[in-house]
Design a protein around this motif. Structure first.
Motif, PDB file in Angstrom:
ATOM      1  N   LEU A   8       0.853  -1.188   0.000  1.00  9.96           N
ATOM      2  CA  LEU A   8       0.000   0.000   0.000  1.00  9.96           C
ATOM      3  C   LEU A   8       0.893   1.244   0.000  1.00  9.96           C
ATOM      4  CD1 LEU A   8      -2.997  -0.745   2.403  1.00  9.96           C
ATOM      5  CD2 LEU A   8      -3.024  -0.502  -0.076  1.00  9.96           C
ATOM      6  N   ALA A  15      -7.223   6.746   0.768  1.00 10.16           N
ATOM      7  CA  ALA A  15      -7.067   6.102  -0.533  1.00 10.16           C
ATOM      8  C   ALA A  15      -6.486   4.704  -0.375  1.00 10.16           C
ATOM      9  CB  ALA A  15      -6.167   6.945  -1.432  1.00 10.16           C
ATOM     10  N   LEU A  19      -8.413   1.269  -1.520  1.00  7.39           N
ATOM     11  CA  LEU A  19      -7.809   0.308  -2.444  1.00  7.39           C
ATOM     12  C   LEU A  19      -7.790  -1.088  -1.821  1.00  7.39           C
ATOM     13  CD1 LEU A  19      -6.240  -0.455  -5.003  1.00  7.39           C
ATOM     14  CD2 LEU A  19      -4.145   0.249  -3.821  1.00  7.39           C
ATOM     15  N   LYS A  22     -11.106  -2.703  -1.946  1.00  3.04           N
ATOM     16  CA  LYS A  22     -11.485  -3.105  -3.302  1.00  3.04           C
ATOM     17  C   LYS A  22     -10.917  -4.465  -3.679  1.00  3.04           C
ATOM     18  CE  LYS A  22     -12.066   1.228  -5.887  1.00  3.04           C
ATOM     19  NZ  LYS A  22     -11.419   2.072  -6.920  1.00  3.04           N
ATOM     20  N   SER A 207      -1.707  -1.282  -7.591  1.00  2.56           N
ATOM     21  CA  SER A 207      -2.155   0.001  -7.037  1.00  2.56           C
ATOM     22  C   SER A 207      -2.271   1.088  -8.096  1.00  2.56           C
ATOM     23  CB  SER A 207      -1.212   0.456  -5.924  1.00  2.56           C
ATOM     24  OG  SER A 207       0.094   0.700  -6.412  1.00  2.56           O
ATOM     25  N   ARG A 208      -1.474   0.996  -9.157  1.00  2.95           N
ATOM     26  CA  ARG A 208      -1.530   2.035 -10.188  1.00  2.95           C
ATOM     27  C   ARG A 208      -2.177   1.549 -11.483  1.00  2.95           C
ATOM     28  NH1 ARG A 208       4.171   5.381  -9.296  1.00  2.95           N
ATOM     29  NH2 ARG A 208       3.995   5.520  -7.024  1.00  2.95           N
ATOM     30  N   PRO A 212      -7.609  -1.805 -10.588  1.00  4.71           N
ATOM     31  CA  PRO A 212      -6.834  -2.582  -9.614  1.00  4.71           C
ATOM     32  C   PRO A 212      -7.420  -3.963  -9.334  1.00  4.71           C
ATOM     33  CG  PRO A 212      -7.056  -0.319  -8.864  1.00  4.71           C
ATOM     34  CD  PRO A 212      -7.971  -0.472 -10.048  1.00  4.71           C
TER      35      PRO A 212
END
Length: 223
Positions: A8, A15, A19, A22, A207-208, A212
Motif C-alpha cells: 500500500l 485512498a 484500495l 477493493k 495500485s496504479r 486494480p
C-alpha cells in the motif's frame, strides 16, 4: 493461502484503505512500508487492519540490538504478521529482534534490496555478486533463528534449497507485461512462487492499474 501481499504505497490513508477494500478478495495480506508508517503511525496501521487481512510491517529495522528489540516491543500492539529487519545489522541484532517479537509474528531479514545490482554493492564495499551476498546473509539469518528472509526472485530458489523450512518474502515482482520501474532484479509472481517464495509483494502493478481489481485478479490467476 493467497501469497500476494499488496504494497500500500499510497500517500493518503483514505485512498490506501479504499484500495485495500477493493482488492481484498484477490490478495492475502497488506504490506505497509516505512513511508506509510512515518506518515500515519500506529493509527494508520490500526485503520488498515480493519480491512481484515494480515499486516506486514516492512520497517527494515537496523540499529543496535537493544534499540531494535525495543522497537519490536513497541509494535506488539499492532499484531503484525510479518516484520522486517536488516540482515546486515548482524547476528546479535537479529537474535534480539526475534526474541522481542510477538508470538505470532514472523521476523524476516532483508538481504539485498531489489533496487541494487552488483555495481551498487561494490560501491558500498561489498565484494562479490548480489547473489553471493544474499546467500551469506540468508545463512546468517538462519543461524540467528529468524523465520526467513527477503530476497529477489533470482535468489529465492537457491535459498529455498539451502533453508527448506524458511519463510521467503519476494518483492520487486512484475507481471510479464509490466514495466520494471526502479526494480533492477525483477521476476514474475509465478516464477517466484515456483521457486519457493512464501509471500509475493506486489505494489504498482495493482495500485496504479486502471482497474486494480482486474489487475489483482489476473495476477492471482497466474499462481
Amino acid at each position: 493461502m493467497n501469497p500476494i501481499y499488496l504494497a500500500l504505497d499510497l500517500p493518503r490513508l483514505d485512498a490506501a484503505i479504499a484500495l485495500a477494500q477493493k482488492v481484498k478478495g484477490h490478495i492475502g495480506g497488506l504490506k505497509l512500508g516505512l513511508e506509510f508508517f512515518c506518515a500515519h503511525g500506529h493509527h494508520g496501521v490500526h485503520e488498515v487492519a480493519k480491512v481484515g487481512l494480515p499486516i506486514f510491517l516492512d520497517l527494515k529495522l537496523h540499529d543496535i540490538p537493544n534499540t531494535v528489540a525495543g522497537a519490536m516491543q513497541a509494535i506488539h500492539v499492532l499484531e503484525p504478521a510479518i516484520v522486517t529487519v536488516h540482515a546486515s545489522g548482524g547476528r546479535a541484532m537479529m537474535e534480539d529482534a526475534k526474541a522481542a517479537a510477538g508470538e505470532h509474528c514472523k521476523v524476516v531479514a532483508v538481504t539485498v534490496l531489489t533496487s541494487l545490482d552488483d555495481s551498487d554493492l561494490a560501491a558500498t564495499g561489498v565484494g562479490g555478486s548480489s547473489h553471493d551476498q544474499v546467500l551469506r546473509l540468508a545463512d546468517l539469518a538462519a543461524e540467528a533463528g529468524l523465520d526467513g528472509i527477503v530476497c529477489s526472485g533470482h535468489e529465492v530458489g537457491e535459498v529455498h534449497r539451502r533453508w527448506k523450512n524458511g519463510y521467503f518474502v519476494v518483492p520487486g515482482l512484475r507481471p510479464a507485461e509490466a514495466a520494471l520501474g526502479d526494480q533492477k532484479r525483477a521476476v514474475t509472481p509465478r516464477q517466484a512462487r515456483d521457486a519457493g517464495a512464501s509471500v509475493l509483494v506486489i505494489g504498482r502493478p495493482i495500485s496504479r492499474a486502471e482497474d486494480p481489481v482486474a489487475a489483482a485478479r489476473a495476477i492471482e490467476g497466474t499462481l
